[in-house]
Design a protein around this motif. Structure first.
Motif, PDB file in Angstrom:
ATOM      1  N   GLU A   1       0.843  -1.187   0.000  1.00 51.29           N
ATOM      2  CA  GLU A   1       0.000   0.000   0.000  1.00 51.29           C
ATOM      3  C   GLU A   1       0.882   1.241   0.000  1.00 51.29           C
ATOM      4  O   GLU A   1       1.873   1.313   0.729  1.00 51.29           O
ATOM      5  CB  GLU A   1      -0.995   0.017   1.167  1.00 51.29           C
ATOM      6  CG  GLU A   1      -0.395   0.123   2.534  1.00 51.29           C
ATOM      7  CD  GLU A   1      -1.438   0.179   3.640  1.00 51.29           C
ATOM      8  OE1 GLU A   1      -2.607  -0.168   3.400  1.00 51.29           O
ATOM      9  OE2 GLU A   1      -1.066   0.573   4.747  1.00 51.29           O
ATOM     10  N   CYS A   2       0.517   2.205  -0.851  1.00 50.69           N
ATOM     11  CA  CYS A   2       1.291   3.437  -1.028  1.00 50.69           C
ATOM     12  C   CYS A   2       0.355   4.616  -0.799  1.00 50.69           C
ATOM     13  O   CYS A   2      -0.708   4.695  -1.420  1.00 50.69           O
ATOM     14  CB  CYS A   2       1.856   3.503  -2.448  1.00 50.69           C
ATOM     15  SG  CYS A   2       2.750   2.022  -2.941  1.00 50.69           S
ATOM     16  N   TRP A   3       0.735   5.547   0.065  1.00 49.07           N
ATOM     17  CA  TRP A   3      -0.129   6.669   0.438  1.00 49.07           C
ATOM     18  C   TRP A   3       0.410   7.996  -0.088  1.00 49.07           C
ATOM     19  O   TRP A   3       1.589   8.145  -0.361  1.00 49.07           O
ATOM     20  CB  TRP A   3      -0.243   6.750   1.955  1.00 49.07           C
ATOM     21  CG  TRP A   3      -1.015   5.602   2.533  1.00 49.07           C
ATOM     22  CD1 TRP A   3      -0.519   4.394   2.921  1.00 49.07           C
ATOM     23  CD2 TRP A   3      -2.418   5.548   2.748  1.00 49.07           C
ATOM     24  NE1 TRP A   3      -1.532   3.593   3.377  1.00 49.07           N
ATOM     25  CE2 TRP A   3      -2.709   4.283   3.287  1.00 49.07           C
ATOM     26  CE3 TRP A   3      -3.456   6.455   2.543  1.00 49.07           C
ATOM     27  CZ2 TRP A   3      -3.996   3.889   3.622  1.00 49.07           C
ATOM     28  CZ3 TRP A   3      -4.736   6.068   2.887  1.00 49.07           C
ATOM     29  CH2 TRP A   3      -5.002   4.799   3.415  1.00 49.07           C
TER      30      TRP A   3
ATOM     31  N   LEU B   1       3.317   9.307  -2.925  1.00 52.76           N
ATOM     32  CA  LEU B   1       3.795   8.025  -3.426  1.00 52.76           C
ATOM     33  C   LEU B   1       2.679   7.298  -4.171  1.00 52.76           C
ATOM     34  O   LEU B   1       2.924   6.650  -5.183  1.00 52.76           O
ATOM     35  CB  LEU B   1       4.327   7.160  -2.275  1.00 52.76           C
ATOM     36  CG  LEU B   1       4.889   5.791  -2.660  1.00 52.76           C
ATOM     37  CD1 LEU B   1       6.057   5.924  -3.644  1.00 52.76           C
ATOM     38  CD2 LEU B   1       5.310   5.028  -1.413  1.00 52.76           C
ATOM     39  N   SER B   2       1.453   7.448  -3.717  1.00 50.27           N
ATOM     40  CA  SER B   2       0.311   6.804  -4.365  1.00 50.27           C
ATOM     41  C   SER B   2       0.189   7.225  -5.825  1.00 50.27           C
ATOM     42  O   SER B   2       0.066   6.388  -6.712  1.00 50.27           O
ATOM     43  CB  SER B   2      -0.981   7.173  -3.614  1.00 50.27           C
ATOM     44  OG  SER B   2      -2.119   6.731  -4.322  1.00 50.27           O
TER      45      SER B   2
ATOM     46  N   VAL C   1       3.300   6.011  -7.944  1.00 50.97           N
ATOM     47  CA  VAL C   1       3.260   4.576  -8.218  1.00 50.97           C
ATOM     48  C   VAL C   1       2.194   4.258  -9.263  1.00 50.97           C
ATOM     49  O   VAL C   1       2.448   3.520 -10.210  1.00 50.97           O
ATOM     50  CB  VAL C   1       3.030   3.769  -6.917  1.00 50.97           C
ATOM     51  CG1 VAL C   1       2.621   2.338  -7.206  1.00 50.97           C
ATOM     52  CG2 VAL C   1       4.290   3.793  -6.061  1.00 50.97           C
TER      53      VAL C   1
ATOM     54  N   VAL D   1      10.658  -2.551  -3.192  1.00 53.57           N
ATOM     55  CA  VAL D   1       9.748  -1.869  -2.267  1.00 53.57           C
ATOM     56  C   VAL D   1      10.384  -1.846  -0.885  1.00 53.57           C
ATOM     57  O   VAL D   1      10.858  -2.878  -0.396  1.00 53.57           O
ATOM     58  CB  VAL D   1       8.381  -2.587  -2.216  1.00 53.57           C
ATOM     59  CG1 VAL D   1       7.485  -1.971  -1.157  1.00 53.57           C
ATOM     60  CG2 VAL D   1       7.705  -2.558  -3.577  1.00 53.57           C
TER      61      VAL D   1
ATOM     62  N   GLY E   1       9.547  -0.548   3.126  1.00 55.55           N
ATOM     63  CA  GLY E   1       8.498  -0.033   4.000  1.00 55.55           C
ATOM     64  C   GLY E   1       8.362  -0.845   5.269  1.00 55.55           C
ATOM     65  O   GLY E   1       9.223  -1.663   5.612  1.00 55.55           O
TER      66      GLY E   1
ATOM     67  N   LYS F   1       3.505  -1.279   4.153  1.00 56.27           N
ATOM     68  CA  LYS F   1       3.155   0.132   3.989  1.00 56.27           C
ATOM     69  C   LYS F   1       4.416   0.784   3.431  1.00 56.27           C
ATOM     70  O   LYS F   1       5.395   1.004   4.148  1.00 56.27           O
ATOM     71  CB  LYS F   1       2.761   0.767   5.312  1.00 56.27           C
ATOM     72  CG  LYS F   1       2.394   2.228   5.146  1.00 56.27           C
ATOM     73  CD  LYS F   1       1.953   2.863   6.439  1.00 56.27           C
ATOM     74  CE  LYS F   1       1.602   4.318   6.180  1.00 56.27           C
ATOM     75  NZ  LYS F   1       1.268   5.011   7.416  1.00 56.27           N
ATOM     76  N   ALA F   2       4.403   1.051   2.128  1.00 54.69           N
ATOM     77  CA  ALA F   2       5.609   1.464   1.417  1.00 54.69           C
ATOM     78  C   ALA F   2       6.004   2.901   1.730  1.00 54.69           C
ATOM     79  O   ALA F   2       5.168   3.798   1.786  1.00 54.69           O
ATOM     80  CB  ALA F   2       5.409   1.300  -0.086  1.00 54.69           C
TER      81      ALA F   2
ATOM     82  N   VAL G   1       9.143   3.068  -3.504  1.00 55.54           N
ATOM     83  CA  VAL G   1       8.939   2.045  -4.535  1.00 55.54           C
ATOM     84  C   VAL G   1       9.722   2.496  -5.752  1.00 55.54           C
ATOM     85  O   VAL G   1       9.641   3.663  -6.146  1.00 55.54           O
ATOM     86  CB  VAL G   1       7.450   1.884  -4.903  1.00 55.54           C
ATOM     87  CG1 VAL G   1       7.277   0.888  -6.043  1.00 55.54           C
ATOM     88  CG2 VAL G   1       6.631   1.480  -3.694  1.00 55.54           C
TER      89      VAL G   1
ATOM     90  N   THR H   1       6.287  12.793   2.843  1.00 53.72           N
ATOM     91  CA  THR H   1       5.017  12.130   2.575  1.00 53.72           C
ATOM     92  C   THR H   1       3.982  13.096   2.035  1.00 53.72           C
ATOM     93  O   THR H   1       2.797  12.894   2.192  1.00 53.72           O
ATOM     94  CB  THR H   1       4.459  11.483   3.854  1.00 53.72           C
ATOM     95  OG1 THR H   1       4.290  12.516   4.823  1.00 53.72           O
ATOM     96  CG2 THR H   1       5.362  10.404   4.373  1.00 53.72           C
TER      97      THR H   1
END
Length: 178
Positions: A57-59, A62-63, A66, A78, A80, A100-101, A104, A144
């Motif tokens: 999962e990438c938040w 990063l989301s 990715v 990856v 995390g 939880k990455a 990546v 982040t």
């Protein structure tokens, strides 16, 4: 706080899925597989070992990066925090490992990639030679979601003379010597 940090090298096994949950922060999920390889002295060749399957999962920023960069089948690395996702299913309690990455990236041992820095807007208070304050530091120490601009001397800056073109003659593929 006893988080378990891991770095897993493997391949993306399904198309990344991006959505925005009720929390409002975007998340991208994908599944990856990492298969160990070893040299078999009897057959004199490499053979596959077991496969480790893990959800990633990438938040936040990063989301988006990715979901715009990674596809099914891509070799990735990856890094995390390793957790376990558990739920009640029809056949009882189920669980899968999840990362939880924090980072990546493509596995450059398996190919080339062209990197494009995410454009960030300047923030008030960052002018006048004053470096913007660090904000949005995640558990892994990385950004982040801050809106920082690259700072010379700290971040990479674009300078054509400092970089090789990806089609430069000195980067041409050479036959492997066995």
């Amino acid at each position: 706080m006893n988080d378990t940090y891991v770095t897993v090298v493997g391949n993306v096994v399904d198309a990344p899925r991006r959505y925005r949950p009720d929390s409002g922060n975007p998340v991208t999920n994908f599944r990856m597989a990492s298969t160990s390889r070893r040299y078999d002295n009897r057959s004199h060749e490499y053979v596959d070992g077991g496969t480790f399957w893990v959800d990633v999962e990438c938040w936040n920023d990063l989301s988006g990066n990715v979901s715009g960069s990674i596809s099914k089948g891509d070799p990735v690395i990856v890094h995390g925090a390793l957790t376990t996702h558990s739920w009640e299913g029809d056949s009882g309690r189920r669980s899968v490992p999840r990362i939880k990455a924090f980072a990546v990236g493509p596995n450059l041992a398996r190919g080339r990639a062209d990197f494009t820095r995410t454009q960030r807007a300047a923030r008030p208070g960052g002018e006048g030679g004053q470096e913007p304050e660090a904000e949005g530091q995640g558990a892994g120490g990385g950004p982040t979601g801050s809106d920082e601009i690259p700072v010379p001397g700290r971040d990479y800056v674009t300078a054509d003379a400092a970089l090789h073109r990806s089609d430069a003659p000195e980067l041409a593929a050479e036959p492997a010597h066995v």
